[in-house]
Design a protein around this motif. Structure first.
Motif, PDB file in Angstrom:
ATOM      1  N   PRO A   5       0.835  -1.212   0.000  1.00  0.00           N
ATOM      2  CA  PRO A   5       0.000   0.000   0.000  1.00  0.00           C
ATOM      3  C   PRO A   5       0.866   1.258   0.000  1.00  0.00           C
ATOM      4  N   VAL A   6       0.462   2.251  -0.782  1.00  0.00           N
ATOM      5  CA  VAL A   6       1.210   3.509  -0.887  1.00  0.00           C
ATOM      6  C   VAL A   6       0.632   4.524   0.089  1.00  0.00           C
ATOM      7  N   SER A   7       1.494   5.134   0.884  1.00  0.00           N
ATOM      8  CA  SER A   7       1.042   6.162   1.825  1.00  0.00           C
ATOM      9  C   SER A   7       2.167   7.153   2.063  1.00  0.00           C
ATOM     10  N   SER A   8       1.839   8.264   2.699  1.00  0.00           N
ATOM     11  CA  SER A   8       2.854   9.278   3.008  1.00  0.00           C
ATOM     12  C   SER A   8       3.609   8.885   4.275  1.00  0.00           C
ATOM     13  N   LEU A   9       4.682   9.612   4.553  1.00  0.00           N
ATOM     14  CA  LEU A   9       5.478   9.366   5.758  1.00  0.00           C
ATOM     15  C   LEU A   9       4.961  10.154   6.955  1.00  0.00           C
ATOM     16  N   GLN A  10       3.931  10.954   6.740  1.00  0.00           N
ATOM     17  CA  GLN A  10       3.349  11.763   7.810  1.00  0.00           C
ATOM     18  C   GLN A  10       2.907  10.882   8.973  1.00  0.00           C
ATOM     19  N   GLY A  11       3.349  11.238  10.184  1.00  0.00           N
ATOM     20  CA  GLY A  11       2.951  10.492  11.368  1.00  0.00           C
ATOM     21  C   GLY A  11       3.748   9.230  11.605  1.00  0.00           C
ATOM     22  N   LYS A  12       4.638   8.905  10.680  1.00  0.00           N
ATOM     23  CA  LYS A  12       5.416   7.666  10.804  1.00  0.00           C
ATOM     24  C   LYS A  12       6.872   7.942  11.178  1.00  0.00           C
ATOM     25  N   LEU A  13       7.347   9.140  10.865  1.00  0.00           N
ATOM     26  CA  LEU A  13       8.698   9.521  11.276  1.00  0.00           C
ATOM     27  C   LEU A  13       8.710  10.987  11.694  1.00  0.00           C
ATOM     28  N   HIS A  14       9.760  11.352  12.404  1.00  0.00           N
ATOM     29  CA  HIS A  14       9.929  12.739  12.845  1.00  0.00           C
ATOM     30  C   HIS A  14      11.338  13.184  12.497  1.00  0.00           C
ATOM     31  N   ILE A  15      11.479  14.428  12.044  1.00  0.00           N
ATOM     32  CA  ILE A  15      12.779  14.967  11.666  1.00  0.00           C
ATOM     33  C   ILE A  15      13.079  16.200  12.506  1.00  0.00           C
ATOM     34  N   LYS A  16      14.180  16.158  13.209  1.00  0.00           N
ATOM     35  CA  LYS A  16      14.589  17.248  14.082  1.00  0.00           C
ATOM     36  C   LYS A  16      15.669  18.081  13.396  1.00  0.00           C
ATOM     37  N   HIS A  17      15.463  19.386  13.362  1.00  0.00           N
ATOM     38  CA  HIS A  17      16.459  20.291  12.795  1.00  0.00           C
ATOM     39  C   HIS A  17      17.727  20.305  13.652  1.00  0.00           C
ATOM     40  N   GLY A  18      18.864  20.579  12.997  1.00  0.00           N
ATOM     41  CA  GLY A  18      20.130  20.705  13.705  1.00  0.00           C
ATOM     42  C   GLY A  18      20.303  22.081  14.324  1.00  0.00           C
ATOM     43  N   LEU A 103      17.720  14.996  11.881  1.00  0.00           N
ATOM     44  CA  LEU A 103      17.847  13.746  12.635  1.00  0.00           C
ATOM     45  C   LEU A 103      16.522  13.001  12.556  1.00  0.00           C
ATOM     46  N   ILE A 104      16.539  11.797  12.009  1.00  0.00           N
ATOM     47  CA  ILE A 104      15.322  11.026  11.769  1.00  0.00           C
ATOM     48  C   ILE A 104      15.070  10.059  12.910  1.00  0.00           C
ATOM     49  N   SER A 105      13.869  10.112  13.459  1.00  0.00           N
ATOM     50  CA  SER A 105      13.391   9.086  14.385  1.00  0.00           C
ATOM     51  C   SER A 105      12.081   8.549  13.832  1.00  0.00           C
ATOM     52  N   THR A 106      11.736   7.319  14.162  1.00  0.00           N
ATOM     53  CA  THR A 106      10.545   6.700  13.578  1.00  0.00           C
ATOM     54  C   THR A 106       9.623   6.145  14.652  1.00  0.00           C
ATOM     55  N   ASP A 107       8.369   6.023  14.289  1.00  0.00           N
ATOM     56  CA  ASP A 107       7.418   5.246  15.071  1.00  0.00           C
ATOM     57  C   ASP A 107       7.709   3.782  14.740  1.00  0.00           C
ATOM     58  N   GLN A 108       8.313   3.065  15.667  1.00  0.00           N
ATOM     59  CA  GLN A 108       8.820   1.730  15.382  1.00  0.00           C
ATOM     60  C   GLN A 108       7.731   0.732  15.027  1.00  0.00           C
ATOM     61  N   LYS A 109       6.480   1.067  15.302  1.00  0.00           N
ATOM     62  CA  LYS A 109       5.375   0.188  14.916  1.00  0.00           C
ATOM     63  C   LYS A 109       4.982   0.383  13.455  1.00  0.00           C
ATOM     64  N   LYS A 110       5.497   1.498  12.860  1.00  0.00           N
ATOM     65  CA  LYS A 110       5.114   1.814  11.482  1.00  0.00           C
ATOM     66  C   LYS A 110       6.277   1.841  10.510  1.00  0.00           C
ATOM     67  N   LEU A 111       7.455   2.206  11.015  1.00  0.00           N
ATOM     68  CA  LEU A 111       8.616   2.328  10.134  1.00  0.00           C
ATOM     69  C   LEU A 111       9.881   1.829  10.820  1.00  0.00           C
ATOM     70  N   ASP A 112      10.629   0.991  10.120  1.00  0.00           N
ATOM     71  CA  ASP A 112      11.937   0.560  10.588  1.00  0.00           C
ATOM     72  C   ASP A 112      12.980   1.563  10.104  1.00  0.00           C
ATOM     73  N   LYS A 113      13.866   1.973  10.997  1.00  0.00           N
ATOM     74  CA  LYS A 113      14.825   3.034  10.672  1.00  0.00           C
ATOM     75  C   LYS A 113      15.775   2.620   9.537  1.00  0.00           C
ATOM     76  N   SER A 114      16.215   1.375   9.545  1.00  0.00           N
ATOM     77  CA  SER A 114      17.105   0.913   8.469  1.00  0.00           C
ATOM     78  C   SER A 114      16.374   0.874   7.137  1.00  0.00           C
ATOM     79  N   PHE A 115      15.077   0.551   7.167  1.00  0.00           N
ATOM     80  CA  PHE A 115      14.277   0.572   5.944  1.00  0.00           C
ATOM     81  C   PHE A 115      14.198   1.996   5.386  1.00  0.00           C
ATOM     82  N   VAL A 116      14.043   2.975   6.276  1.00  0.00           N
ATOM     83  CA  VAL A 116      13.981   4.379   5.848  1.00  0.00           C
ATOM     84  C   VAL A 116      15.269   4.774   5.139  1.00  0.00           C
TER      85      VAL A 116
END
Length: 411
Positions: A5-18, A103-116
């Protein structure tokens, strides 16, 4: 057509500015390194900047010191192709999270960091990032634009399987690179010992200079060299071909014509990466030639693994006497000189044909060159074999990447 299924990354990962680290605290030495987009390979992965790091001596804000394994993304395109490139931070308590990186962090129930990490290497994701970027000359993206990226997303268990396959190939490539680095370091150490410090084996097998071998002053080089050595210019020991770029309308990326390398932007770890071809080659390099960057950064080198056309950013060199291994480390030694002068504020934007031809060096006896070649030829062959294997592994990984990501091949 994807089976996921195709979906956006919204709500599945978070990106923190440096953090905007202040340049007034930058230094050429220290412990903490400020990361930049220059620490990313275009295709993804961490790029160490040995000798070019920016160290930071000021106070470090809390939560802006990276941990080993942090996943970071280039938010600014410092050079073509870097926007959206991802890398894992390789070391603990050393690298600082700079403002041009996310800096990328993920919701581990929705996205695996290595997959990202691998997802951001796909053409589809990179194209979305490019099309939504801002800036005319230097492109930028933002967390919100990255959240809007859409992609086929399998369940997390399947994501982990996909990442494991691709990671295994990358691990083998990294292992080969580390072995090659050790082999090259051994060959370079021997070069420095014999041809810089002049402690090659004398007739009794003892270090020449340290054992009192006769040294004579050379007026051209303005230093002492071993008695039987001569001063020579680079053109006297090397065949040198200065590159010339073919016409723009002859260039293509579909494999029509001859492989073409424009400059050091095409360089890889050992061999250049084929990106373009030309139907109207002008200047050619032969397989095994040393490829030298003659424009900034002057002195970077690769080896031509195929016959190829070279552009005006490169020169091709091979030894007139058949001692290509010696010539390779001569050029590496010249590179350290260029880097040292750059560090002292004398920036080399380019090196001319005349300047390159007239580079001076102390040239050993043929017998010593033969002895050195006998020692390092096996090293060079092992490096070449592993480098060629890495190219095949990278091709396999890049072929599998879209198939795995679309579910056309099941992990």
């Amino acid at each position: 057509m994807s089976k996921w299924p195709v979906s956006s990354l919204q709500g599945k990962l978070h990106i923190k500015h440096g953090f905007p680290f202040k340049s007034e605290y930058f230094s050429d030495g220290g412990h903490y390194v400020v990361l930049t987009p220059g620490n990313f390979h275009e295709a993804g992965g961490f790029k160490r900047q040995a000798g070019k790091e920016k160290y930071y001596l000021g106070d470090i804000p809390e939560d802006y010191l990276h941990s080993k394994g942090d996943l970071i993304v280039a938010m600014t395109e410092q050079s073509a192709g870097l926007l959206g490139s991802c890398a894992f931070v390789p070391d603990e308590n050393m690298y600082l999270h700079n403002q041009r990186l996310g800096l990328i962090s993920t919701d581990q129930k929705k996205l695996d960091k290595s997959f990202v990490y691998y997802l951001f290497q796909t053409k589809s994701v990179r194209e979305q990032i490019r099309l939504t970027s801002t800036g005319s000359k230097v492109k930028h993206t933002s967390p919100e634009r990255l959240y809007a990226v859409t992609a086929p997303l399998p369940k997390v268990d399947e994501q982990k399987k996909i990442a494991a396959i691709l990671s295994a190939l990358d691990a083998k490539i990294d292992c080969n690179n580390r072995i090659n680095s050790e082999l090259e370091a051994m060959a370079k150490m021997l070069y420095d010992y014999w041809f810089v410090q002049f402690d090659f084996p004398d007739s009794n097998g003892k270090p020449y200079k340290s054992s009192g071998g006769k040294m004579v002053y050379n007026a051209t080089l303005k230093r002492e060299i071993p008695e039987e050595w001569k001063d020579k210019q680079l053109i006297q020991i090397a065949n040198i071909t200065m590159g010339t770029s073919p016409t723009g309308d002859s260039l293509n990326d579909v494999g029509d014509g001859v492989e073409f390398f424009q400059g050091s932007t095409d360089f890889g770890w050992q061999f250049p990466t084929v990106r373009q071809y030309t139907t109207q080659p002008v200047r050619m390099a032969k397989r095994g030639d040393i490829l030298l960057s003659v424009r900034a950064p002057v002195g970077d080198i690769n080896v031509a693994h195929i016959n190829c056309c070279i552009g005006r950013g490169l020169a091709a060199l091979n030894s007139k006497d058949g001692f290509d291994g010696f010539l390779f480390y001569v050029m590496q030694h010249f590179k350290t000189i260029f880097d040292r002068r750059n560090g002292q504020g004398t920036t080399f934007g380019s090196i001319t044909k005349d300047d390159l031809h007239s580079l001076s060096l102390a040239y050993p006896t043929p017998e010593l060159l033969k002895k050195y070649d006998d020692v390092i030829s096996s090293y060079n062959q092992m490096v070449f074999t592993r480098s060629m294997e890495n190219q095949q592994l990278a091709q396999l990984r890049d072929w599998l990447l879209p198939l795995l990501m679309n579910g056309q091949v099941v992990a």
